[in-house]
Write a protein that holds these residues in place. Structure first.
Motif, PDB file in Angstrom:
ATOM      1  N   GLY A 411       0.891  -1.185  -0.139  1.00  0.00           N
ATOM      2  CA  GLY A 411       0.132   0.126   0.081  1.00  0.00           C
ATOM      3  C   GLY A 411       0.773   1.237   0.044  1.00  0.00           C
ATOM      4  N   ARG A 412       2.215   1.278   0.118  1.00  0.00           N
ATOM      5  CA  ARG A 412       2.868   2.492   0.272  1.00  0.00           C
ATOM      6  C   ARG A 412       4.133   2.312  -0.645  1.00  0.00           C
ATOM      7  N   ASN A 413       3.936   1.437  -1.531  1.00  0.00           N
ATOM      8  CA  ASN A 413       5.107   1.298  -2.643  1.00  0.00           C
ATOM      9  C   ASN A 413       4.434   1.989  -3.993  1.00  0.00           C
ATOM     10  N   PHE A 414       5.184   2.281  -4.856  1.00  0.00           N
ATOM     11  CA  PHE A 414       4.572   2.784  -6.190  1.00  0.00           C
ATOM     12  C   PHE A 414       4.807   1.761  -7.326  1.00  0.00           C
ATOM     13  N   GLU A 415       3.769   1.392  -7.671  1.00  0.00           N
ATOM     14  CA  GLU A 415       4.307   0.026  -8.853  1.00  0.00           C
ATOM     15  C   GLU A 415       4.334   0.571 -10.229  1.00  0.00           C
ATOM     16  N   GLY A 416       4.395   1.902 -10.520  1.00  0.00           N
ATOM     17  CA  GLY A 416       4.628   2.544 -11.610  1.00  0.00           C
ATOM     18  C   GLY A 416       3.856   2.326 -13.011  1.00  0.00           C
ATOM     19  N   TYR A 417       4.529   2.368 -14.141  1.00  0.00           N
ATOM     20  CA  TYR A 417       3.839   2.359 -15.256  1.00  0.00           C
ATOM     21  C   TYR A 417       4.657   0.929 -16.181  1.00  0.00           C
ATOM     22  N   THR A 418       4.419   0.595 -17.377  1.00  0.00           N
ATOM     23  CA  THR A 418       5.099  -0.184 -18.310  1.00  0.00           C
ATOM     24  C   THR A 418       6.344   0.359 -19.005  1.00  0.00           C
ATOM     25  N   GLU A 419       6.312   1.757 -18.750  1.00  0.00           N
ATOM     26  CA  GLU A 419       7.426   2.632 -19.381  1.00  0.00           C
ATOM     27  C   GLU A 419       8.314   2.972 -18.104  1.00  0.00           C
ATOM     28  N   GLY A 420       9.573   2.680 -18.051  1.00  0.00           N
ATOM     29  CA  GLY A 420      10.507   2.826 -16.940  1.00  0.00           C
ATOM     30  C   GLY A 420      10.626   4.349 -16.783  1.00  0.00           C
ATOM     31  N   SER A 421      10.702   4.991 -17.918  1.00  0.00           N
ATOM     32  CA  SER A 421      10.964   6.608 -18.050  1.00  0.00           C
ATOM     33  C   SER A 421       9.646   7.401 -17.409  1.00  0.00           C
ATOM     34  N   ASP A 422       8.273   6.940 -17.851  1.00  0.00           N
ATOM     35  CA  ASP A 422       7.333   7.079 -17.167  1.00  0.00           C
ATOM     36  C   ASP A 422       7.184   7.355 -15.663  1.00  0.00           C
ATOM     37  N   THR A 423       7.568   6.183 -14.928  1.00  0.00           N
ATOM     38  CA  THR A 423       7.929   5.800 -13.562  1.00  0.00           C
ATOM     39  C   THR A 423       8.597   6.782 -13.004  1.00  0.00           C
ATOM     40  N   GLN A 424       9.724   6.917 -13.317  1.00  0.00           N
ATOM     41  CA  GLN A 424      10.777   8.124 -12.884  1.00  0.00           C
ATOM     42  C   GLN A 424      10.358   9.185 -12.672  1.00  0.00           C
ATOM     43  N   LYS A 425       9.700   9.745 -13.680  1.00  0.00           N
ATOM     44  CA  LYS A 425       9.147  11.072 -13.666  1.00  0.00           C
ATOM     45  C   LYS A 425       8.250  11.486 -12.577  1.00  0.00           C
ATOM     46  N   LYS A 426       7.599  10.298 -12.016  1.00  0.00           N
ATOM     47  CA  LYS A 426       6.491  10.520 -10.880  1.00  0.00           C
ATOM     48  C   LYS A 426       7.206  10.293  -9.479  1.00  0.00           C
ATOM     49  N   ILE A 427       8.513  10.186  -9.528  1.00  0.00           N
ATOM     50  CA  ILE A 427       9.451  10.028  -8.300  1.00  0.00           C
ATOM     51  C   ILE A 427      10.275  11.215  -7.810  1.00  0.00           C
ATOM     52  N   LEU A 428      10.090  11.595  -6.607  1.00  0.00           N
ATOM     53  CA  LEU A 428      11.009  12.960  -6.265  1.00  0.00           C
ATOM     54  C   LEU A 428      12.120  12.178  -5.121  1.00  0.00           C
ATOM     55  N   HIS A 429      13.325  12.567  -5.381  1.00  0.00           N
ATOM     56  CA  HIS A 429      14.255  11.870  -4.570  1.00  0.00           C
ATOM     57  C   HIS A 429      14.825  13.057  -3.397  1.00  0.00           C
ATOM     58  N   ASP A 430      15.288  12.532  -2.439  1.00  0.00           N
ATOM     59  CA  ASP A 430      16.130  13.423  -1.553  1.00  0.00           C
ATOM     60  C   ASP A 430      15.206  14.578  -1.014  1.00  0.00           C
ATOM     61  N   VAL A 431      13.871  14.089  -0.449  1.00  0.00           N
ATOM     62  CA  VAL A 431      12.890  15.039  -0.280  1.00  0.00           C
ATOM     63  C   VAL A 431      13.013  15.875   1.175  1.00  0.00           C
ATOM     64  N   PHE A 432      13.051  14.831   2.260  1.00  0.00           N
ATOM     65  CA  PHE A 432      13.331  15.483   3.675  1.00  0.00           C
ATOM     66  C   PHE A 432      14.745  14.950   4.025  1.00  0.00           C
ATOM     67  N   GLU A 433      15.176  14.057   3.317  1.00  0.00           N
ATOM     68  CA  GLU A 433      16.365  13.226   3.996  1.00  0.00           C
ATOM     69  C   GLU A 433      17.245  12.665   2.793  1.00  0.00           C
ATOM     70  N   LYS A 434      18.536  12.501   2.686  1.00  0.00           N
ATOM     71  CA  LYS A 434      19.435  12.035   1.715  1.00  0.00           C
ATOM     72  C   LYS A 434      18.647  10.284   1.575  1.00  0.00           C
TER      73      LYS A 434
END
Length: 596
Positions: A411-434
Motif C-alpha cells: 500500500g505504500r510502494n509505487f508500482e509504476g508504469y510499463t515504461e520506466g521513464s514514465d515511472t521515474q518522472k513521478k518519483i521525487l528523491h532526497d525530499v526530507f533526507e538523503k
C-alpha cells in the motif's frame, strides 16, 4: 458544542479507519488469496445471493463464478497463464467482470482498455501492454478493426456479443468450456504482489500510460471503500462509471463483492434514467464522479430523485459550491469524498462529510500515513527546495504538491508504469533526507489544522497571470454559481507580448446567462487577476470516459476568432464588462494596441 463536535469527528474517523485496517490485516504480499477466490467462496457459501444486476439480467454468485470458471478453462486451453496479458475492450456488462475474474484464476494480467479510444491511442494502449490475446465486445469491433493496422504485434482477437468475421468466436468457446472450479495450479505460483491489471491514465494530455496494478493494490482499494461505507451483505452498489477505470471497475466493487452484496451496473451514465434506476433496483450506495453530480443537479426535477434507498455515496470531485445543494435536493444521508489516483500511493477519505474536504489525516496518523504537502514553484512546476537542498513542508493553510513516501510495504510502494521513464518522472528523491523517495501526485492541495485536505488544482492547470497564481478549480467554482452557467472548463492561454497565461473559460450556458453582467457577479468571489479574460460559449464540453474535462485542444485554439466558430467574449478593461470579441479587437490585443 466544540467538545461534542471533536468527539464525533474523531469517533467517526477511528471507527472507519479501524474497520479498514482490521480487514487489511489478512492481505499479505505472499498470499495467493485473490478477489476471484473471494467470489468463489461466496458461490459456495451463499450461492443464491445476487452478485450483479444489469438491465433485466441478474447473476447470482454461483452464476458469476461459473462464468469466470468458463473463462479460466478457455484461457488455460489457449495456453494463457501466469503473467500473460489479455486486452479487454468491452462496454460495461456482466461479461466484462466475468472475463477478468476468469483471467485472474489462471494468473493472467488483464489490460483494461478505455472504450472511448480510437485509432492511434487505441493501438498504442494495446501495444504497450504486449497483449497476446484480446477480448473485444462486438459493439467495439469496428473501432478495434480501424486501429488494428496500427498495432505492430497483433494479438489474437476473440469477439463476444455477435459473430464477427475474421475473429475468433468467444461465445461459442465459452459455451463449450467447463464451469467447474479452475485448478489453482494454473496460476503458476501467483501471489498478491503480482500484477492483476494494466489500468490506463485517461489521456487528457498525450497518449495514455499503462499503470501497473497488483492484486494487493486491488484488495486494499476495495477494502478501503467497503470500510469507509461500513458495507454489509444487504447493500447494493449502483455503478454507472466505466469498468475499465479503477474508480468504477475496482473501488466500486469492494462494498459489494467483499461482503456478498450486489453490484448494479449499466452501460453508461444517464441523467434521465439515474433516479429511475435507483427506484427500480433499490441500491443503498452509489459511486460518483463530481461532474456526474453536477449533471444531476442541473437536470429538471425527476420523479424518484428523493424516492430511493440510498444511505451513502462515495466518490471524488464533488465541488464545494454544489455539495450542500446536491445532498439536500436528493436527500443523501452520507457523502464520503476521497482522494487518490489509480497508480499512486497517496489516498485519503473524508469519512465525516466535511463539506469540500477530499480527505483527512489527523496528526496522530501522520506516522502511519506518510502523505505530505510541499511548497511548489508554479512557473518551474517543481517543488521548492530550501538552502539545505531539501523540500519544505507546507504549513496549515498553505498550498503545495501532495506527495507520498515510497517504501517497500504493501500500500505504500509505487508500482509504476510499463515504461520506466514514465515511472521515474513521478518519483521525487532526497525530499526530507538523503536517499528518501516520494511519489508525486501532480496535484496541489492544502491542509487545515484539523488534518482535512482540500483539492486546489492539477499542476499544469494552475497558471500565473499578473504575477499571481490562478487555480482553475477556484475559477470554475465561481463560474458555477453565476446565473445561467451550467458548466465551466477553465484554462490559461498565451497572449503575445504578455507574461504568463490569461484565464479563459469554455462555458455551457442556459436561461439567465448574461455576459454583460457576469463580471460583476464574479467580482464578489474572485480577485481581478483570477477573472477569466476570455470566454467561449459552446453547446457542450468534451470529457473523458471518467468525466474529466479535456483542455489540451482548447488551449491550442486559444482565443482566435478565426479558429473558434463560436461566440467569444473578452473582459474589456475600459468598461469592466464582457464584450463580444471581434476580429478587430483580437488583432489589437495581439499587436499590443490593447492592454489586458
Amino acid at each position: 458544542m466544540k467538545v461534542f463536535d471533536a468527539l464525533a469527528r474523531e469517533s467517526t474517523y477511528i471507527r472507519a479507519i479501524g474497520r479498514t485496517l482490521w480487514a487489511m490485516r489478512t492481505v499479505q504480499p505472499e498470499s495467493s488469496h485473490t478477489i476471484a477466490d473471494i467470489i468463489a467462496e461466496f458461490a459456495e457459501r451463499k450461492p443464491s445471493n445476487l452478485a450483479i444486476l444489469f438491465q433485466d439480467q441478474t447473476l447470482t454468485y454461483r452464476d458469476l463464478n461459473d462464468a469466470a470458471n468458463r473463462v479460466a478453462h478457455w484461457a488455460h486451453q489457449q495456453g494463457i497463464g501466469h503473467g500473460d496479458v489479455v486486452a479487454l475492450f468491452m462496454e460495461n456488462r456482466p461479461e466484462y467482470l466475468a472475463s477478468w475474474l476468469g483471467l485472474v484464476k489462471v494468473g493472467a494480467v488483464t489490460a483494461l482498455i478505455n472504450t472511448n479510444l480510437r485509432g492511434h491511442p487505441l493501438a498504442h494502449s494495446i501495444g504497450i501492454a504486449g497483449a497476446r490475446h484480446a477480448i473485444v465486445g462486438s459493439e467495439l469491433a469496428e473501432a478495434y478493426a480501424d486501429a488494428s493496422p496500427l498495432i505492430e504485434k497483433k494479438p489474437l482477437v476473440w469477439t463476444t456479443g455477435a459473430r464477427i468475421p475474421g475473429t475468433q468466436d468467444l461465445d461459442s468457446a465459452l459455451a463449450a468450456a467447463s464451469p467447474a472450479e479452475a485448478n489453482k495450479a494454473w496460476r503458476g505460483g501467483l501471489t498478491l504482489k503480482d500484477r492483476a491489471f494494466y489500468i490506463y491514465t485517461s489521456g487528457t494530455t498525450g497518449l495514455p500510460k499503462a499503470a501497473n496494478f497488483s492484486h494487493m493494490r486491488m484488495l486494499f482499494m476495495m477494502i478501503g471503500f467497503a470500510g469507509a461505507l461500513g458495507a454489509k451483505e444487504n447493500d447494493r452498489m449502483y455503478d454507472v462509471l466505466p469498468l475499465y477505470h479503477s474508480a468504477g471497475g475496482i473501488a466500486a466493487l469492494g462494498p459489494a463483492f467483499l461482503h456478498g452484496g450486489s453490484l448494479v451496473i449499466r452501460k453508461k451514465f444517464s441523467v434521465n434514467e439515474f433516479w429511475d434506476d435507483c427506484f427500480r433496483y433499490k441500491p443503498t450506495l452509489f459511486q460518483y464522479i463530481g461532474e456526474l453530480c453536477r449533471y444531476l443537479l442541473n437536470a429538471p426535477t425527476a420523479a424518484h430523485e428523493r424516492d430511493h434507498a440510498i444511505r451513502a455515496i462515495i466518490g471524488n470531485g464533488l465541488r464545494p459550491e454544489i455539495w450542500t445543494n446536491f445532498q439536500e435536493r436528493f436527500a443523501i444521508p452520507k457523502i464520503v469524498e476521497f482522494y487518490g489516483a489509480t497508480e499512486g500511493n497517496v489516498a485519503m477519505l473524508n469519512y465525516d462529510g466535511k463539506v469540500g474536504a477530499v480527505g483527512r489525516i489527523p496528526d496522530y496518523m501522520r506516522k502511519r500515513i506518510e502523505t505530505r504537502l510541499v511548497r511548489f514553484d508554479i512557473e518551474r512546476e517543481m517543488p521548492v527546495r530550501g538552502p539545505d537542498g531539501f523540500c519544505i513542508e507546507c504549513a496549515p493553510g498553505e498550498v503545495g504538491e501532495a506527495i507520498g513516501r515510497i517504501i517497500e510495504e504493501a500500500g505504500r510502494n509505487f508500482e509504476g508504469y510499463t515504461e520506466g521513464s514514465d515511472t521515474q518522472k513521478k518519483i521525487l528523491h532526497d525530499v526530507f533526507e538523503k536517499g528518501d523517495s516520494w511519489f508525486r501526485t501532480g496535484d496541489l492541495l492544502k491542509r487545515d489544522a484539523l488534518g482535512y485536505y482540500y483539492f486546489i488544482d492539477r499542476i499544469g492547470d494552475t497558471f500565473r497571470w499578473k504575477g499571481e497564481n490562478v487555480a482553475t478549480s477556484e475559477v470554475s467554482e465561481a463560474l458555477g454559481i453565476a446565473p445561467g452557467v451550467k458548466e465551466a472548463n477553465v484554462y490559461g492561454v498565451s497572449v503575445p507580448g504578455m507574461d504568463g497565461r490569461a484565464g479563459m473559460a469554455a462555458l455551457v450556458t442556459g436561461p439567465g446567462f448574461d455576459p454583460a453582467s457576469l463580471a460583476d457577479a464574479l467580482s464578489a468571489n474572485l480577485p481581478a487577476y483570477a477573472r477569466p479574460v476570455f470566454l467561449r460559449i459552446q453547446p457542450g464540453l468534451e470529457i473523458t470516459g471518467t468525466f474529466k474535462q479535456r483542455k489540451v485542444e482548447l488551449v491550442k485554439e486559444g482565443f482566435d476568432p478565426r479558429v473558434i466558430p463560436l461566440p467569444l467574449y473578452w473582459l474589456d478593461p475600459a468598461s469592466g464588462r464582457y464584450e463580444p470579441l471581434t476580429m478587430a479587437i483580437y488583432d489589437d490585443i495581439v499587436s499590443g494596441k490593447v492592454k489586458l
